[in-house]
Design an enzyme around this catalytic site. Structure first.
Site, PDB file in Angstrom:
ATOM      1  N   HIS A  98       3.070   7.144  -6.656  1.00  0.00           N
ATOM      2  CA  HIS A  98       3.421   5.938  -5.885  1.00  0.00           C
ATOM      3  C   HIS A  98       3.378   4.724  -6.815  1.00  0.00           C
ATOM      4  CE1 HIS A  98       3.282   2.623  -3.066  1.00  0.00           C
ATOM      5  NE2 HIS A  98       3.813   3.447  -2.180  1.00  0.00           N
ATOM      6  N   GLU A 170      11.362   4.746  -3.479  1.00  0.00           N
ATOM      7  CA  GLU A 170      10.790   3.532  -2.903  1.00  0.00           C
ATOM      8  C   GLU A 170      10.918   2.394  -3.914  1.00  0.00           C
ATOM      9  OE1 GLU A 170       7.562   4.901   0.156  1.00  0.00           O
ATOM     10  OE2 GLU A 170       6.631   4.641  -1.780  1.00  0.00           O
TER      11      GLU A 170
HETATM   12  P1  13P Z   1       5.705  -0.235   3.669  1.00  0.00           P
HETATM   13  O1  13P Z   1       6.484   0.612   4.656  1.00  0.00           O
HETATM   14  O2  13P Z   1       4.497  -0.877   4.284  1.00  0.00           O
HETATM   15  O3  13P Z   1       6.594  -1.199   2.943  1.00  0.00           O
HETATM   16  O4  13P Z   1       5.126   0.779   2.563  1.00  0.00           O
HETATM   17  C1  13P Z   1       5.967   1.747   2.035  1.00  0.00           C
HETATM   18  C2  13P Z   1       5.219   2.665   1.171  1.00  0.00           C
HETATM   19  O5  13P Z   1       4.774   2.320   0.086  1.00  0.00           O
HETATM   20  C3  13P Z   1       4.989   4.029   1.668  1.00  0.00           C
HETATM   21  O6  13P Z   1       4.365   4.782   0.687  1.00  0.00           O
END
Ligand code: 13P
Length: 253
Positions: A98, A170
């Site tokens: 992450h 992400e």
């Molecule tokens: P948010 O949906 O709060 O932006 O976070 C996304 C995330 O990092 C999921 O791992």
């Protein structure tokens, strides 16, 4: 239609009581079966892994994960948790790489590769997170950057191993309170690049970053997207249940 993965990481949130309440609410709502075609998953803090497993039960349709795990099975690694320990506590998924871990805890392409390998070795599902900063995006280097992260972590896997991996794209600029939701247009090209390499080869290609109840349906409509990885919107159970409904509606359309 491939399975739609809809899951949440609680990040560093929730007490045991709060975690149990969320999990028991979900268990009661699902009553033993996930919505057809949808794979729910939840990734609590380590402190709540075993408790959430206990609440969900052994045969839950909800997959349970941890937010990180070390690549060694055991040893002098103070403060770390191994994949066998995570498995022992009931986890089936290991989240790896992450952006918060890459930024604050020194996660690198090399450590993500070691962790993917350890996770697969113990029969768990690696959930590999990739994503670029605003600077990389602004310079036009998004696809190259995220493909480098993915290739680096998944290098050397055979087809069977790769088929157990889930990738979550992400973009860092879209995550959390400081982030801004990505538009569908911004995500088409990165998902086309990822899809060309990984669609049909991995178990899932998820989007994460400021997913909310207003944009979830549109995000699921992007080519190659097979799920959502959600933070804030899913921390209240009602938000998560609504996301499951949106995924079901998407599959029915
Ligand atoms: P948010 O949906 O709060 O932006 O976070 C996304 C995330 O990092 C999921 O791992």
């Amino acid at each position: 239609m491939s399975t739609l993965w809809v899951g949440t990481s609680w990040k560093m949130n929730k007490t045991l009581a709060e975690g149990r309440e969320w999990a028991s609410g979900l268990r009661d709502h699902l009553a033993g079966a996930a919505p057809e075609g949808v794979q729910p998953f939840v990734i609590p803090s380590f402190t709540a892994t075993a408790a959430v497993r206990e609440v969900l039960g052994e045969d839950s349709p909800v997959l349970l994960g941890v937010q990180n795990a070390h690549w060694e099975d055991a040893g002098a690694w103070t403060g770390e948790v191994s994949v066998p320990q995570a498995k022992d506590a009931g986890a089936q998924i290991v989240e790896i790489g992450h952006s918060e871990r890459r930024e604050h805890f020194g996660e690198t392409i090399e450590t993500t590769r070691l962790k993917v390998s350890a996770t697969l070795h113990h029969g768990l599902i690696p959930l590999l997170c990739i994503g670029e900063s605003a600077e990389v995006k602004d310079s036009g280097g998004t696809s190259e950057f995220i493909l480098d992260q993915a290739h680096g972590a998944l290098e050397g896997l055979d087809d069977q191993q790769l088929s157990r991996v889930v990738i979550a794209y992400e973009p860092i600029w879209a995550i959390g309170e400081q982030g801004r939701p990505a538009t569908v247009e911004e995500l088409i090209e990165p998902f086309a690049a990822l899809g060309e390499q990984y669609t049909g080869k991995v178990a899932g290609l998820l989007y994460g970053g400021s997913v909310n109840l207003d944009n979830a349906a549109d995000l699921l409509g992007i080519g190659h997207v097979t799920g959502l990885f959600v933070g804030r919107t899913a921390w209240q159970l009602e938000g998560y249940l609504e996301l499951l409904r949106i995924a079901q509606t998407h599959l029915a359309a």
